[in-house]
Design an enzyme around this catalytic site. Structure first.
Site, PDB file in Angstrom:
ATOM      1  CG  ASP A  44      -1.736   1.191   1.406  1.00 25.44           C
ATOM      2  OD1 ASP A  44      -2.397   1.582   0.420  1.00 25.44           O
ATOM      3  OD2 ASP A  44      -1.739   1.769   2.503  1.00 25.44           O
TER       4      ASP A  44
ATOM      5  CG  ASP B 283      -1.529   7.706   0.409  1.00 27.69           C
ATOM      6  OD1 ASP B 283      -0.545   8.449   0.259  1.00 27.69           O
ATOM      7  OD2 ASP B 283      -2.414   7.548  -0.451  1.00 27.69           O
TER       8      ASP B 283
ATOM      9  CG  ASP C 246      -1.986   2.071   6.608  1.00 29.06           C
ATOM     10  OD1 ASP C 246      -2.086   1.871   5.378  1.00 29.06           O
ATOM     11  OD2 ASP C 246      -2.431   3.103   7.160  1.00 29.06           O
TER      12      ASP C 246
END
Length: 225
Positions: free
Chosen positions: A13, A15, A171
């Site tokens: 991922d 961001d 995250d």
């Protein structure tokens, strides 16, 4: 594959996982608020919403505005964000060392993000990743986005590696859901963005890691299935 070898391929991922982009996004929100005569918002108040995307950011910044109005403001937010792109954010601590360790081991790495592809691509030269990132899939690249597994399976196909031989690092719960559905082992990036009610243990990722720097050690990675 030996238990303590680096994985053949890792997908990330963006961001909240590789990039601490919250300051750029908050600058975009503050521009919107200023245009409406409202004061800036504290970074800490908006930071947990970043991994949830543009709509979550706008909703957090303008909670008393109805959904239809906020939806109409998304292009404005993206326009401000494009102007702020890469100006305030930075890599999370340990990310550069982690990527260098993967490359030194001969591993391939790429990015699967829900950020619009045109914005993610603009970041590649800013970060010096044009030649390093082997594949980039954005939230609008394909017909479906995470938590659907399609972006992960297509990314694996483009780099020529079976999903089961890739690791996905993210995250957000949607990252781990997408990895599970793709048959891809996952790493929960605990250093990223989370709301107070998020419980990363409940996401059931293969491993949970506190800092990106820990991933310079091959033994910390999950073993592909």
């Amino acid at each position: 594959m030996p238990a303590h070898a680096f994985p053949r391929a890792v997908l990330f991922d963006l961001d909240g996982t590789l990039l601490d982009s919250a300051p750029d996004m908050v600058a975009a929100i503050d521009a919107m608020r200023a245009a409406r005569g409202q004061p800036p918002m504290p970074l800490d108040q908006l930071r947990p919403h970043v991994s949830k995307g543009a709509r979550a950011m706008v909703a957090a910044a303008f909670p008393h505005v109805d959904d239809a109005q906020r939806e109409s403001w998304i292009p404005e937010f993206l326009g401000h964000y494009e102007r702020e792109l890469g100006r305030h954010g930075r890599l999370f601590d340990g990310v550069d060392a982690m990527l260098s360790a993967l490359e030194a081991a001969g591993s391939t790495w790429g990015i699967v993000t829900n950020k619009p592809e045109y914005l993610a691509r603009q970041l590649m030269p800013v970060l010096g990743w044009e030649q390093r990132c082997a594949v980039l899939i954005g939230g609008d690249t394909l017909a479906r986005r995470k938590p659907d597994p399609l972006p992960l399976t297509v990314a694996a196909e483009r780099i020529g590696i079976e999903p089961s031989q890739c690791i996905y690092v993210g995250d957000d719960e949607r990252d781990i859901q997408a990895a599970r559905a793709a048959g891809m082992p996952s790493v929960v990036a605990l250093w990223g963005y989370r709301l107070d009610g998020d419980d990363p243990v409940a996401w059931q990722g293969d491993v949970m890691i506190e800092t990106a720097g820990e991933l310079v050690d091959a033994a910390t990675w999950p073993v592909p299935r």
